[in-house]
Write an enzyme that holds these catalytic residues in place. Sequence first.
Site, PDB file in Angstrom:
ATOM      1  N   CYS A  82     -11.081   2.613  -0.502  1.00  0.00           N
ATOM      2  CA  CYS A  82      -9.657   3.250   0.112  1.00  0.00           C
ATOM      3  C   CYS A  82      -9.407   2.189   1.463  1.00  0.00           C
ATOM      4  CB  CYS A  82      -9.826   4.691   0.395  1.00  0.00           C
ATOM      5  SG  CYS A  82      -7.943   5.222   0.909  1.00  0.00           S
ATOM      6  N   CYS A  84      -4.240  -1.104  -2.182  1.00  0.00           N
ATOM      7  CA  CYS A  84      -4.333  -0.121  -2.316  1.00  0.00           C
ATOM      8  C   CYS A  84      -5.314   0.199  -3.692  1.00  0.00           C
ATOM      9  CB  CYS A  84      -2.841   0.804  -2.421  1.00  0.00           C
ATOM     10  SG  CYS A  84      -3.260   2.533  -3.074  1.00  0.00           S
ATOM     11  N   ASP A 128       1.045  -1.060   0.184  1.00  0.00           N
ATOM     12  CA  ASP A 128       0.027  -0.102   0.115  1.00  0.00           C
ATOM     13  C   ASP A 128       0.944   1.281   0.052  1.00  0.00           C
ATOM     14  OD1 ASP A 128      -2.218   1.691   0.381  1.00  0.00           O
ATOM     15  OD2 ASP A 128      -1.793   2.111   2.544  1.00  0.00           O
ATOM     16  N   SER A 129       0.379   2.450  -0.264  1.00  0.00           N
ATOM     17  CA  SER A 129       1.153   3.610  -0.091  1.00  0.00           C
ATOM     18  C   SER A 129       1.567   4.039   1.403  1.00  0.00           C
ATOM     19  CB  SER A 129       0.277   4.830  -0.624  1.00  0.00           C
ATOM     20  OG  SER A 129      -0.941   5.034   0.362  1.00  0.00           O
ATOM     21  N   GLU A 165      -4.996   9.286   9.249  1.00  0.00           N
ATOM     22  CA  GLU A 165      -3.493   9.658   9.669  1.00  0.00           C
ATOM     23  C   GLU A 165      -3.421  10.352  10.972  1.00  0.00           C
ATOM     24  OE1 GLU A 165      -0.644   8.581   7.797  1.00  0.00           O
ATOM     25  OE2 GLU A 165      -1.731   7.345   6.495  1.00  0.00           O
ATOM     26  N   HIS A 210      -7.467   2.667   3.543  1.00  0.00           N
ATOM     27  CA  HIS A 210      -7.509   3.594   4.974  1.00  0.00           C
ATOM     28  C   HIS A 210      -8.971   3.739   5.750  1.00  0.00           C
ATOM     29  CE1 HIS A 210      -3.551   5.104   3.931  1.00  0.00           C
ATOM     30  NE2 HIS A 210      -3.501   5.853   5.164  1.00  0.00           N
TER      31      HIS A 210
HETATM   32  N1  DGL Z   1      -4.499   3.396   1.027  1.00  0.00           N
HETATM   33  C1  DGL Z   1      -4.898   4.015  -0.355  1.00  0.00           C
HETATM   34  C2  DGL Z   1      -6.065   3.340  -1.140  1.00  0.00           C
HETATM   35  O1  DGL Z   1      -6.327   2.631  -0.852  1.00  0.00           O
HETATM   36  C3  DGL Z   1      -5.313   5.637  -0.061  1.00  0.00           C
HETATM   37  C4  DGL Z   1      -4.039   6.418   0.383  1.00  0.00           C
HETATM   38  C5  DGL Z   1      -3.428   7.102  -0.393  1.00  0.00           C
HETATM   39  O2  DGL Z   1      -3.873   8.303  -0.998  1.00  0.00           O
HETATM   40  O3  DGL Z   1      -2.005   7.022  -0.619  1.00  0.00           O
HETATM   41  O4  DGL Z   1      -6.268   4.163  -2.226  1.00  0.00           O
END
Ligand code: DGL
Length: 297
Positions: A204, A76, A13-14, A155, A206
């Site tokens: 997403c 992600c 993931d990011s 975050e 997150h």
């Molecule tokens: N976890 C990333 C996703 O599922 C989102 C966070 C980001 O913008 O890097 O798209």
Amino acid sequence: METTSSLPIGVFDSGVGGFTVAREIADRLTHESIFYFGDTLRCPYGPRSPEEIQTFALQISKWLCRQGVKLIVIACNSATATGLEAVQRLLDVPVIGVIEPGARAAVQVTTARRVGVIGTIATIESGAYTRAIRSLDAGITVFSSATPRFVEMVEQGLRLDRNPVEDIMAQAAEIFIRPTFSEIARDYLNPLKRCKIDTLVLGCTHYPLLTPLIQSVLGSEIKIISSAEETARDVADILARRRQLAPATSRPLHRFATTAKNPAEFVSLGSAIFRHQIHEDVLSLVPLQELEGEKAI
Ligand code: DGL
């Protein structure tokens, strides 16, 4: 000798959001080892161009393959939307993303056939969820909305306190910032409510950490879908089909890698979300130059 079935599952993931997927995989497949990569230094991916995100996805996938993984999960949505096909074309190991599983779960759940999707700008602008949902049921109307501040909220909320993560996010809803998390959530979600959706996809990785807050704004009638569970089921199916499930005698040995400048923070946030302690001796710090130097396989 190491056989394919004893190799770990690569997950990336990011940042730390993909741990919401990794923990479902670890819960479902208790003998499997996971090699998690969080590209924290380059987070967020959501506001970046599709080409740039695809480049990052290719770099990390190649890096994970070089470490030895038997399957890769792009945990992600932004990287799945922009990079899944390119990574699948390049690698010999199976690669899955989180969009198709989330779309499938939403189609199974909606009765009104009105589905909302929230995600980063990259994910929503790609139209990937709308295509995935409508390829399964062309009669479904999809209402999508980019909600990038939710990433920031996760975050921020995580940094305020740690344990258990979802409770903190629920308590944080009213207190910390102006506008409050609740106000932001209402601004984002009320228009979708007015569209009379009966199902909302958290597009997403997150966002599952905001489930209590999102549910409180939506009300109990609207069902919330996170692709994590469905993705974990796909991982299990693929490995079973390929006869690559880890033997029932094996003990999982999770490993981690990050580009984070602050590895201690990655360890504490990651451990809280993954619900397994990340020990520094199984964490690699990967400089960006190493990723950028990844050559074609
Ligand atoms: N976890 C990333 C996703 O599922 C989102 C966070 C980001 O913008 O890097 O798209």
